[in-house]
Structures are given as structure tokens and as C-alpha cells.
Write an enzyme that holds these catalytic residues in place. Structure first.
Site, PDB file in Angstrom:
ATOM      1  N   SER A  43       0.892  -0.991   0.063  1.00  0.00           N
ATOM      2  CA  SER A  43       0.134  -0.083  -0.031  1.00  0.00           C
ATOM      3  C   SER A  43       0.867   1.336  -0.067  1.00  0.00           C
ATOM      4  O   SER A  43       0.440   2.208  -0.426  1.00  0.00           O
ATOM      5  CB  SER A  43      -0.832   0.150   1.319  1.00  0.00           C
ATOM      6  OG  SER A  43      -0.099  -0.120   2.437  1.00  0.00           O
ATOM      7  N   ASP A 349      -3.948   7.024   8.445  1.00  0.00           N
ATOM      8  CA  ASP A 349      -5.086   6.470   8.913  1.00  0.00           C
ATOM      9  C   ASP A 349      -4.658   5.271  10.092  1.00  0.00           C
ATOM     10  O   ASP A 349      -5.506   4.325  10.111  1.00  0.00           O
ATOM     11  CB  ASP A 349      -5.758   5.602   7.649  1.00  0.00           C
ATOM     12  CG  ASP A 349      -4.629   4.779   7.025  1.00  0.00           C
ATOM     13  OD1 ASP A 349      -3.553   4.589   7.339  1.00  0.00           O
ATOM     14  OD2 ASP A 349      -5.085   4.431   5.793  1.00  0.00           O
ATOM     15  N   HIS A 352      -1.000   4.122   7.407  1.00  0.00           N
ATOM     16  CA  HIS A 352      -0.238   4.778   6.206  1.00  0.00           C
ATOM     17  C   HIS A 352       0.181   6.215   6.486  1.00  0.00           C
ATOM     18  O   HIS A 352      -0.475   6.767   7.444  1.00  0.00           O
ATOM     19  CB  HIS A 352      -1.300   4.963   4.847  1.00  0.00           C
ATOM     20  CG  HIS A 352      -1.713   3.221   4.569  1.00  0.00           C
ATOM     21  ND1 HIS A 352      -2.921   2.794   4.894  1.00  0.00           N
ATOM     22  CD2 HIS A 352      -0.790   2.362   4.143  1.00  0.00           C
ATOM     23  CE1 HIS A 352      -3.153   1.757   4.321  1.00  0.00           C
ATOM     24  NE2 HIS A 352      -1.776   1.266   4.138  1.00  0.00           N
TER      25      HIS A 352
END
Ligand SMILES: *[C@@H]1O[C@H](CO)[C@@H](O)[C@H](O)[C@H]1NC(C)=O
Ligand SMILES: *[C@@H]1O[C@H](CO)[C@@H](O)[C@H](O)[C@H]1NC(C)=O
Ligand SMILES: *[C@@H]1O[C@H](CO)[C@@H](O)[C@H](O)[C@H]1NC(C)=O
Ligand SMILES: *[C@@H]1O[C@H](CO)[C@@H](O)[C@H](O)[C@H]1NC(C)=O
Length: 385
Positions: A43, A349, A352
Site C-alpha cells: 500500500s 489512517d 499509512h
């Protein structure tokens, strides 16, 4: 795009470049003109694969820069976006995003929730599953990508102009940022830190194997990020509330795990340089930069570096309902949105980083100050021997 002038380069560097030019590398003054980037990872560098192929990434993701969800796990741009921009290249299209892809200057095979090794369980992520597109699959996508794009170019027609030139594969920069989810696999399975630690050599073997495969497919310049401080993530700190903390409030044992991963990765890269004589492999210590965002938060004008900007509940603003979800409290629905000023925050979040943090990370690592060999990004095609 900035070029180093020969006058600014130290003598030892010039000697090095003369030596490497005999290895069929570009001469120093030209630096490395990367015409494309091929990225592999999870990610931290996914620019749309997860969103296109698995689950939608919803608002408020993307709000800061794109002003809409943009397939990225952040409020804005990722390190890979700043990297592409600094090389004068467009943002990388996600390989699995069939609706708006343009691969003229590279492709992104990274997928959120991806591991290096085959994951024990796949999706959904919120119950502890991982992406089916682990690193071996990303590499095999790339393997198919080369002949398919060249066939499409030769055929002509509307898609031909969206494909990279054949010569780009040898000249491109191959970037990697993956491994954190392999640690998460152990955490999700309730393994102890010692058990997870013991699995690291195998995980690193998986990464080395894929770098060799890409070399065998023609890749020459590799830019490999190490893994960040796992013990400083709001998610980790929420999952283990009574764990021993360091001076900045990060979970010590999980950071030691990340450090051991990085130590083993660095050793593996030394070995790869011996086995792959035409490869220039840069090891990039992203861990130290990410850690400094927390330990030196004030210097960077960041506040609450261990607290998620977008989240809900607990000491770290991270709970069972993720960023973008809806939580019901006292009979009222509450949208889990972002904090007032994401630009002042490190963590987006719970897992991240914010665009503001990603910008600092890129600025720090592109200088070469955190690289081995210590060359800036635009010299990453040079071998240090
Ligand atoms: C694809 O990207 C290239 C490079 O940025 C650009 O020149 C070209 O116009 C783009 N093609 C389309 C159809 O958008
Ligand atoms: C891990 O522990 C949690 C909490 O005790 C439990 O709910 C979960 O089922 C366990 N997971 C596995 C894979 O054993
Ligand atoms: C992890 O394993 C390495 C050996 O590979 C060892 O040196 C280190 O102390 C271990 N760390 C933890 C936290 O168990
Ligand atoms: C829900 O009710 C509790 C107890 O009255 C209160 O402490 C809490 O602040 C309320 N939450 C919200 C979001 O209003």
C-alpha cells in the site's frame, strides 16, 4: 529536472564514474536518465491496483491533493509519486487499472495488503486477510507485461501509444517497498515477536528471488526501500496497549523486528550485487527517515506523530471502524473523517503516512543521505565498484 554539473562532483565520485563507464553504464555528467519506473510493493506505493481490482478506496482518502479518492492509501501523494515527479515522469498507472492506464513511462504492480511470501489467507483485509497479488504474482505480471506491450506497439492502433518502448526496460528504475505485511501475517496469526523474527530470513529470500527474476528479465537499476518502524504505527500501539515503549512512545520489540528485517535485507543486497554483475542496487533506509518524523516531529513541524489523522477512538485515534467508515455511537451515525490539518500530521489512517510525511520522506531519501551506496536518486544506475 535537475542535473548535477561535473564541477560539483567530488573527485572520488568522478573516478568511480569513469570506472563504471567501462561497465557500459552512462558517464557521470549525464547522470542516469531513467525513461520509466516499474514499481513493486504494497500500500505504501500502490497508485490504484487495490482500488481497481479488489475494494474501493473511499473519501476522505485523496482529499488533500487529488480532491477525490485516487486509489492511494493516503490523503494525497505517495513517495512513489514524488519520485516519479522528480525524474520528470508522469505518476505511475496501476497495472490492474484497465480503465485509465497509460504505460508509456512505466507501470505500477504494487498492491495494498500485498506480502512478499504467499499469504496464508486472502481478503477481506478488515478480517485479517491479505492481497492475492503477492510479490511473485506482481513479478509474473511484469514478465507478461514486456511481450504483451511490445506486441501492442507493433500492432499499432489506439493502444500502441500507451505502451513503453522496448529499450526502456533496460534503462528503467525498478523500485521496491514491501515486507511490512509479511510482519503483519505473523501478528494476525498471534505469533510472538520471536516467532515472527524467526520467519524473516525466509521472507528476505522471497524478495531476493524476485529481484533476480527481474534482473533476468532485463532490469538493471534497483531502488529498494527497507521497512518502516512497525512499532510506531497507531495500529500496533492500539493492538498492544501495554507493550514496552521507547522514549518516543513506539513499541520497542516491534521496531526491533523491523530493524532485523532491514539488517537481513541489507545483507541480502550485498549478496545480490555479487550475483548480478550488471545490476546497480541501492538500499534505501526509509526506516530512519520515518522514525525521525516521530523523534524529530517538532523540527518538521508535525504534531501527534503517533496518532492517526483519520480514524476514530482510543489513544491513537484508531479503532475497529477505519478511516472513511461510519461508526454508530449513542444511536447517532458518525463519519470517520480526517483531522483538521492533515498537513501537520505524520500518520494518516493508523497504518499509512500523510502526503506531508511522504514529501519529507522523499526529500530525505532522494539526496542519497540514507542510501547505500550513498548516491542521489538520479545516480541510481551506477555501481559502486
Ligand atoms: C500517455 O502519457 C504520455 C506521457 O505522459 C503522454 O504524452 C500521452 O499523451 C498520454 N496518452 C494519452 C492517450 O493520454
Ligand atoms: C488471535 O487472538 C485473538 C484474540 O485472542 C483471537 O480472537 C483470534 O482468533 C486469534 N487468531 C488466530 C489466528 O489464532
Ligand atoms: C531476531 O533474530 C536475530 C537473528 O536473526 C537476533 O539477532 C535478534 O536478537 C532477534 N530479535 C528478536 C527481537 O528476537
Ligand atoms: C455518548 O455517550 C457517552 C455517555 O453519555 C458520552 O460520554 C459520549 O461523549 C457520547 N458520544 C458522543 C459521540 O456523543
Amino acid at each position: 529536472m535537475e542535473f548535477l554539473s561535473t564541477a560539483k562532483l567530488p573527485f572520488s565520485f568522478l573516478l568511480l564514474c569513469i570506472a563504471t563507464s567501462s561497465l557500459n553504464q552512462v558517464f557521470a555528467a549525464e547522470v542516469c536518465k531513467f525513461p520509466a519506473i516499474f514499481n513493486f510493493g504494497a500500500s505504501s506505493s500502490d497508485t490504484g491496483n487495490f482500488d481497481a481490482s479488489l475494494f474501493e478506496i473511499k473519501s476522505p482518502y485523496g482529499e488533500t491533493y487529488f480532491h477525490r479518492p485516487a486509489g492511494r492509501g493516503s490523503d494525497g501523494r505517495l513517495v512513489i509519486d514524488f519520485l516519479a515527479q522528480s525524474l520528470g515522469l508522469p505518476y505511475l498507472s496501476a497495472y490492474l487499472n484497465s480503465l485509465e492506464a497509460n504505460f508509456t513511462h512505466g507501470a505500477n504492480f504494487a498492491e495494498a495488503a500485498a506480502t512478499i511470501l504467499p499469504p496464508p489467507t486472502v481478503l477481506p483485509v478488515h478480517v485479517g486477510g491479505f492481497s492475492p497479488f503477492y510479490l511473485d504474482i506482481q513479478t509474473s505480471h511484469f514478465q507478461r507485461f514486456i511481450p504483451r506491450t511490445q506486441f501492442i506497439r507493433q500492432q499499432g492502433g489506439v493502444f500502441a501509444s500507451l505502451m513503453p518502448k522496448n529499450e526502456y526496460f533496460g534503462k528503467a528504475l525498478y523500485t521496491f517497498d514491501i515486507g511490512q505485511n509479511d510482519i503483519s501475517v505473523g501478528v494476525t496469526a498471534n505469533q510472538t515477536v520471536e516467532q515472527i523474527n524467526a520467519s524473516i530470513p525466509n521472507i528476505i529470500k522471497g524478495l531476493s528471488k524476485n529481484i533476480k527474476n527481474i534482473y533476468n528479465l532485463g532490469g538493471r537499476s534497483f531502488w529498494i526501500h527497507n521497512t518502516g518502524p512497525y512499532g510506531c504505527l497507531p495500529r500496533t500501539l492500539t493492538d498492544f496497549p501495554s507493550i514496552e515503549k521507547d522514549a518516543w512512545g513506539c513499541a520497542k520489540s516491534y521496531n526491533e523486528l523491523s530493524q532485523n528485517f532491514n539488517h537481513k535485507l541489507k545483507e541480502a543486497i550485498v549478496q545480490l550485487r555479487k550475483e548480478l554483475p550488471l545490476a546497480a542496487i541501492t538500499y534505501v533506509d526509509v526506516y530512519s527517515v520515518k522514525y525521525s518524523l516521530i523523534s524529530d516531529a517538532k523540527k518538521y513541524r508535525f504534531e501527534k506523530p503517533l496518532v492517526a489523522c483519520c480514524g476514530y477512538g482510543g489513544d491513537y485515534n484508531f479503532g475497529s471502524v477505519p478511516c472513511g467508515g461510519t461508526v454508530t455511537e449513542n444511536g447517532t451515525d458518525i463519519f470517520v473523517g480526517s483531522c483538521e490539518k492533515p498537513s501537520t500530521r505524520v500518520n494518516w489512517d493508523g497504518i499509512h503516512y500523510t502526503e506531508a510525511a511522504n514529501k519529507v520522506i522523499f526529500d530525505q531519501i532522494s539526496s542519497g543521505a540514507f542510501s547505500d551506496p550513498p548516491f542521489p536518486l538520479n545516480n541510481a544506475c551506477l555501481r559502486n565498484d
